[in-house]
Design an enzyme around this catalytic site. Sequence first.
Site, mmCIF file in Angstrom:
data_model
loop_
_atom_site.group_PDB
_atom_site.id
_atom_site.type_symbol
_atom_site.label_atom_id
_atom_site.label_comp_id
_atom_site.label_asym_id
_atom_site.label_seq_id
_atom_site.Cartn_x
_atom_site.Cartn_y
_atom_site.Cartn_z
ATOM 1 N N HIS A 1 -26.902 -61.281 55.559
ATOM 2 C CA HIS A 1 -25.813 -61.550 54.391
ATOM 3 C C HIS A 1 -24.534 -62.119 54.331
ATOM 4 C CE1 HIS A 1 -30.083 -59.704 53.493
ATOM 5 N NE2 HIS A 1 -30.083 -60.655 52.500
ATOM 6 N N ASP B 1 -34.525 -59.244 48.227
ATOM 7 C CA ASP B 1 -34.245 -57.867 48.869
ATOM 8 C C ASP B 1 -32.496 -57.223 47.980
ATOM 9 O OD1 ASP B 1 -32.468 -59.074 50.749
ATOM 10 O OD2 ASP B 1 -33.887 -58.804 51.704
ATOM 11 N N GLU C 1 -36.101 -65.214 42.311
ATOM 12 C CA GLU C 1 -37.153 -64.774 43.341
ATOM 13 C C GLU C 1 -38.730 -64.625 42.523
ATOM 14 O OE1 GLU C 1 -39.583 -63.635 46.404
ATOM 15 O OE2 GLU C 1 -37.551 -63.339 46.412
ATOM 16 N N GLY D 1 -38.680 -70.565 43.256
ATOM 17 C CA GLY D 1 -37.384 -71.312 42.850
ATOM 18 C C GLY D 1 -36.835 -73.343 42.925
ATOM 19 N N ASP E 1 -31.126 -68.069 50.463
ATOM 20 C CA ASP E 1 -32.408 -66.600 51.044
ATOM 21 C C ASP E 1 -33.357 -66.841 51.147
ATOM 22 O OD1 ASP E 1 -32.191 -64.964 51.899
ATOM 23 O OD2 ASP E 1 -31.007 -63.462 50.968
ATOM 24 N N PRO F 1 -45.300 -73.149 52.249
ATOM 25 C CA PRO F 1 -44.749 -73.444 50.505
ATOM 26 C C PRO F 1 -43.520 -73.044 50.476
ATOM 27 C CG PRO F 1 -46.527 -71.417 50.368
ATOM 28 C CD PRO F 1 -46.141 -71.754 51.989
#
Length: 290
Positions: free
Chosen positions: A65, A89, A109, A142, A163, A170
């Site tokens: 990250h 997350d 998300e 997204g 991310d 997919p």
Amino acid sequence: MSERTTRLWEALSDWSGYYFDVTECLERGRSRYQEYEVWVSPLFGRMFRLDGCAMTSEADECIYHENLVHVPGLAHAGPRSALVIGGGDGGSAEELFKYRTMQQVVLVELDEKVVELAHTYFHAVHRGALDDPRLELRVQDGLEYVRRVAPAEGRKFDLVVLDLTDPVGPAAALYQEEFFRACKALLAEGGALSLHVGAPDHQPERVRELLRRLRAVFAHVRPHLHYIPLYGANWTLACASDTLDPASLDAATVDARIAERGLRDLRYLDGETYRARLVMPRYLREIMQP
């Protein structure tokens, strides 16, 4: 391996893979989109898997990250807005909110179960970022958001952070040149895209092809290499922009910007590390060069 542990295997290619041992399963099941598991590992602490692939852990999430966000973020003049595709997350959002200049992060998300699990088990990863008032959480596709929703709303972002899971199934559509162009259209002047492109020792063709697609869209594409224990390999991330190049920053400038921008609690990055991870060994330069 003791009788009280479970050994989890994960493939890196058709010819290689790795394993880790875990001691307790906190939760597992299937959402509308994918299988999920939350385990306790003696090495990684709590760790999260989707469709049998490790996503994040308490122990080493900082490696992924921090570099995904701060390699482009520190090259930027001062990011105020960011879009995260995936990242349920909350780890990328947490790093973005370390910037004093950051005013809003839109997190898109697909799977609301990922966000639910993060709230329940992974505060050590998101550190409250999922409840930050500057976060706009959109539970949706997204691809749809980037192609249609954000343009219709007139959105522009200083940073776009992909991310994502690996570019298969997919998620493959989110690694296509067409999608990279749609992300570029959402960048404000001086903006940058950041993403991971794979393990070059195990997935050289994948890394080469994704970098080729990025270079077809952006003037500057800068790969950087990090060993991520949870992923079992050296892993390539990339910063793509028409204006920014992280390699233009020297170590002293990076350290100064970290201090000026209030980036506290960094466990991985400093000026020397920032510069060093942009340098590739010769055999990997042959894979990654244009």
